[in-house]
Write an enzyme that holds these catalytic residues in place. Structure first.
Site, short mmCIF file in Angstrom:
data_model
loop_
_atom_site.label_atom_id
_atom_site.label_comp_id
_atom_site.label_asym_id
_atom_site.label_seq_id
_atom_site.Cartn_x
_atom_site.Cartn_y
_atom_site.Cartn_z
N MET A 112 0.84 -1.20 0.00
CA MET A 112 0.00 0.00 0.00
C MET A 112 0.87 1.25 0.00
O MET A 112 0.66 2.16 -0.79
CB MET A 112 -0.88 0.02 1.26
CG MET A 112 -1.87 -1.11 1.33
SD MET A 112 -2.84 -0.99 2.83
CE MET A 112 -3.80 -2.48 2.70
N PRO A 115 6.18 6.47 -1.35
CA PRO A 115 6.90 7.61 -0.78
C PRO A 115 5.95 8.77 -0.39
O PRO A 115 6.14 9.39 0.65
CB PRO A 115 7.85 8.03 -1.90
CG PRO A 115 8.11 6.75 -2.63
CD PRO A 115 6.83 5.96 -2.57
N PHE A 143 8.52 0.18 1.68
CA PHE A 143 8.31 -0.44 3.01
C PHE A 143 7.52 -1.75 2.90
O PHE A 143 6.67 -2.02 3.75
CB PHE A 143 7.54 0.50 3.94
CG PHE A 143 8.22 1.80 4.28
CD1 PHE A 143 9.59 1.87 4.46
CD2 PHE A 143 7.47 2.96 4.44
CE1 PHE A 143 10.21 3.07 4.80
CE2 PHE A 143 8.07 4.17 4.79
CZ PHE A 143 9.44 4.22 4.97
N GLU A 232 -5.49 -6.96 10.70
CA GLU A 232 -4.05 -6.67 10.74
C GLU A 232 -3.68 -6.04 12.09
O GLU A 232 -2.65 -6.37 12.69
CB GLU A 232 -3.69 -5.71 9.58
CG GLU A 232 -2.22 -5.38 9.51
CD GLU A 232 -1.85 -4.64 8.22
OE1 GLU A 232 -2.70 -4.53 7.31
OE2 GLU A 232 -0.70 -4.18 8.13
N LEU A 327 16.72 -1.98 33.15
CA LEU A 327 17.09 -2.87 34.26
C LEU A 327 18.26 -3.79 33.88
O LEU A 327 18.85 -4.43 34.75
CB LEU A 327 15.88 -3.69 34.72
CG LEU A 327 14.74 -2.87 35.34
CD1 LEU A 327 13.57 -3.76 35.70
CD2 LEU A 327 15.21 -2.10 36.57
N GLY A 330 24.01 -1.54 30.90
CA GLY A 330 24.71 -1.45 29.61
C GLY A 330 24.51 -2.69 28.75
O GLY A 330 24.51 -2.59 27.51
N GLY A 354 -0.95 1.37 10.33
CA GLY A 354 -1.61 2.61 10.75
C GLY A 354 -0.89 3.12 11.98
O GLY A 354 -0.81 2.40 12.99
#
Ligand SMILES: Cc1cc2nc3c(=O)[nH]c(=O)nc-3n(C[C@H](O)[C@H](O)[C@H](O)COP(=O)(O)OP(=O)(O)OC[C@H]3O[C@@H](n4cnc5c(N)ncnc54)[C@H](O)[C@@H]3O)c2cc1C
Length: 367
Positions: A112, A115, A143, A232, A327, A330, A354
């Site tokens: 769908m 750009p 996409f 979806e 939590l 690093g 969406g």
């Protein structure tokens, strides 16, 4: 029993391949036929069309088990395409496409976005011009999940460029094998979801049979999308809750093992309180999601509640995964740790199917 089968299949066949899938930006080509062979594709499509013949609960099990294993595989897109076909294709077309999709011989994609057309589908510029018994398609999509392997695409096009807005939109099924004028772009460089391929697709005078138009007449595309999008959005919600639950589980284990100032992290009140909050929110999400699944199976899930589920559950997912990453200290920022990958992978849940802002817009129309 179905859950056990799915779990075993994913653990044995897909989980060990994840690092490689991430590197190659997509699953192995034969992953689809292996998934089909294991019966995890099109689980909620009637068995008359080669599907599993179950309800959406079966789809939810597959999505939950994928999320639980930290495996990204576009089987939900496969199901979404199948449901467009199930709802709007002819009987002959259903028998032609769906069994091959269930076996994984055809890989589905939804195209769908463009750009200039994401949230606002009025911007769609890809056209399909009727020429005798064919449509001639020109334009590009971006996409597109499953894009590089896609052999059956549910494509949103403008069939009537003269009609302004959404009324000129239609959906056309495109089979891509040996299709002149069809081209797949390279895999897009995403910040997460590396194991799933997301591409651009290009259509240059691509001819498809006019019969591949979904629905009886042109111009039905937008209303068909509106009818199917709750499905979806619910699939996105399922993944959101399963991911949030997994984040709480792996973090609970981590803070029991990791020590600081001579004691496990879990003994700090902040750690316990944060995890208590996360566990509570994940539980709230689970109850809401299960209610949506029940309503969907009963044919009673309305658009507004589906939008609420998509928005709230994915926001909740991102909030929890972020707290859980914190939590981990690093180590949470390292891709080697599942929580780091979950953090990067989760972010897009608030954007696709969406955006959450568009969900709030939809919900607000009911006020
Ligand atoms: C990894 C990934 C996979 C995807 N898979 C697919 C796929 O398989 N098929 C497909 O067709 N698409 C797919 N998409 C595209 C996705 O659906 C779009 O990115 C999404 O709909 C948003 O469109 P956009 O990116 O153009 O953002 P825009 O529409 O430009 O939005 C930008 C920002 O403006 C906000 N905004 C826009 N309009 C409004 C409004 N009316 N009110 C308030 N805020 C607004 C948005 O919420 C957002 O925050 C995928 C995207 C990604 C990142």
């Amino acid at each position: 029993m179905f859950r056990t089968t799915v779990r075993q299949f994913i653990q044995k066949e897909f989980a060990p391949q994840q690092a490689r899938w991430r590197q190659q930006h997509g699953p192995d080509a034969d992953a689809w036929t292996r998934a089909g062979g294991a019966g995890i594709l099109l689980t909620d499509v009637p068995d008359a069309y080669g599907g599993g013949g179950g309800t959406f609960a079966y789809e939810a099990v597959v999505l939950e088990e994928l999320a639980r294993a930290g495996v990204h595989f576009g089987s939900s897109i496969q199901s979404i395409v199948a449901h467009y076909i199930l709802a709007y294709a002819t009987e002959e077309q259903k028998h032609h496409w769906l069994p091959r999709m269930a076996r994984g011989e055809l890989v589905g994609a939804i195209a769908m976005s463009e750009p200039a057309a994401g949230s606002d589908l009025q911007g769609i510029q890809t056209t399909a011009r009727r020429d005798g018994q064919c449509y001639v398609i020109n334009g590009s999509k971006t996409f597109v999940t499953n894009g590089s392997h896609a052999s059956i695409i549910c494509l949103a096009v403008k069939t009537d460029p003269k009609v302004a807005g959404l009324k000129g939109l239609s959906l056309i099924i495109v089979e891509t094998k040996d299709l002149p004028g069809y081209r797949v772009g390279g895999s897009l460089d995403k910040i997460g979801m590396h194991a799933q391929d997301t591409c651009e697709l290009f259509f240059d005078d691509v001819r498809v049979p006019a019969a591949n138009l979904l629905g009886p007449t042109e111009g039905k595309g937008f209303s068909q999308m509106m009818e199917r999008l709750p499905y979806e959005r619910l699939t996105v919600g399922v993944t959101a809750v399963a991911t949030a639950e997994r984040a709480v589980a792996i973090t609970t284990k981590y803070v029991k093992e990791r020590t600081a100032f001579g004691k496990p992290l879990l003994e700090f009140q902040n750690t316990r309180f944060k995890l208590a909050e996360c566990k509570t929110e994940a539980h709230i999400g689970r109850v809401f999601l299960d209610s949506c699944i029940e309503r969907f199976i009963a044919g009673q899930l309305d658009d507004v509640t589906a939008a609420m589920a998509k928005y709230w559950l994915t926001d909740c997912q991102c909030r929890l995964v972020d707290e859980c990453l914190q939590l981990h200290g690093g180590y949470g920022y390292m891709m080697e740790y599942p929580i780091g990958r979950m953090w990067a992978d989760s972010r897009v849940q608030r954007i696709y199917a969406g955006t959450n802002e568009i969900m709030k817009e939809l919900i607000s129309w009911s006020l």
